[in-house]
Design an enzyme around this catalytic site. Structure first.
Site, short mmCIF file in Angstrom:
data_model
loop_
_atom_site.label_atom_id
_atom_site.label_comp_id
_atom_site.label_asym_id
_atom_site.label_seq_id
_atom_site.Cartn_x
_atom_site.Cartn_y
_atom_site.Cartn_z
N ARG A 47 0.82 -1.22 0.00
CA ARG A 47 0.00 0.00 0.00
C ARG A 47 0.84 1.26 0.00
NH1 ARG A 47 -2.96 -1.23 5.45
NH2 ARG A 47 -0.81 -1.85 5.82
N HIS A 68 15.93 33.92 10.80
CA HIS A 68 15.05 34.42 11.84
C HIS A 68 15.31 33.75 13.18
CE1 HIS A 68 12.14 34.85 8.23
NE2 HIS A 68 12.85 35.95 8.36
N LYS A 71 11.99 24.71 17.04
CA LYS A 71 11.19 24.44 15.84
C LYS A 71 11.41 23.01 15.37
CE LYS A 71 11.61 29.12 13.96
NZ LYS A 71 12.10 29.92 12.83
N TYR A 86 6.13 24.12 10.17
CA TYR A 86 6.98 24.03 11.34
C TYR A 86 6.17 24.21 12.60
CZ TYR A 86 7.99 28.84 9.66
OH TYR A 86 7.91 30.11 9.13
N ASP A 133 13.49 40.78 4.99
CA ASP A 133 14.68 39.93 5.07
C ASP A 133 15.88 40.56 4.36
OD1 ASP A 133 13.36 38.08 6.63
OD2 ASP A 133 13.16 36.58 5.05
#
Length: 180
Positions: free
Chosen positions: A23, A62, A72, A132, A168
């Site tokens: 499967r 970041h 994260k 995330y 950014d």
């Protein structure tokens, strides 16, 4: 799940252990008990999704500052990204070092990013989605960013960025743990 610690202490590449049959396969992408076995933060409070139209879209670098530092768990659910983290823990033996990992919808690989790291990624395919899970609620007043091409980190991105947000593009350079 298969946990592989990177050269950056506390950061892991996590692969899904697949149980396959005709499967397809079954596997876990998160289990509190397994994460706790490795001493990892399991206090997930928010899940974010980033949709990216074009290959070469760069987001980052970041981080959130104390007292709202976040852990994260990053996964690409469609397309492909090159995910980068930078160790910004001043007392760490790998301070200002970085690693990158290719995360794709096909490899089901995840990157566990501990508190005290900057995070960013570049898309390797059009139509890439990134999910995330984070351990802190987004707190804009504690957000900080550093330039993706900062010489303090010398990150070797696999492709040249084509799209970078205005925000950014104007992140500050990092020097001796302070923005300059």
């Amino acid at each position: 799940m298969i946990f592989t610690e990177t050269k950056l202490k506390g950061a892991y590449v996590i692969d899904v252990a697949r149980i396959a049959d005709n499967r397809g396969f079954f596997g876990r992408s998160y289990c509190t008990n397994e994460f706790e076995e490795y001493g990892l933060n399991t206090n997930i409070v928010q899940t974010n999704v980033s949709y990216n139209k074009k290959k070469g879209t760069l987001r980052g670098l970041h981080t959130q500052n104390a007292p709202f530092e976040e852990t994260k768990l990053v996964r690409c659910t469609r397309g492909a990204i090159y995910d980068v983290i930078v160790d910004l823990r001043p007392a760490s033996e790998t301070y200002k070092q970085w690693i990158g990992a290719e995360l794709t919808a096909d490899n089901y690989r995840m990157l566990y990013v501990p508190e005290g790291f900057a995070h960013g990624f570049i898309t390797l395919e059009d139509e890439s989605d990134v999910t995330y899970q984070v351990t802190q609620f987004y707190t804009p007043q504690t957000e900080q960013g550093f330039r993706w091409d900062d010489p303090a980190f010398s990150i070797n991105w696999p492709i040249q960025p084509q799209i970078i947000s205005e925000k950014d593009q104007h992140h500050l350079l990092f020097k001796n743990n302070i923005a300059v």
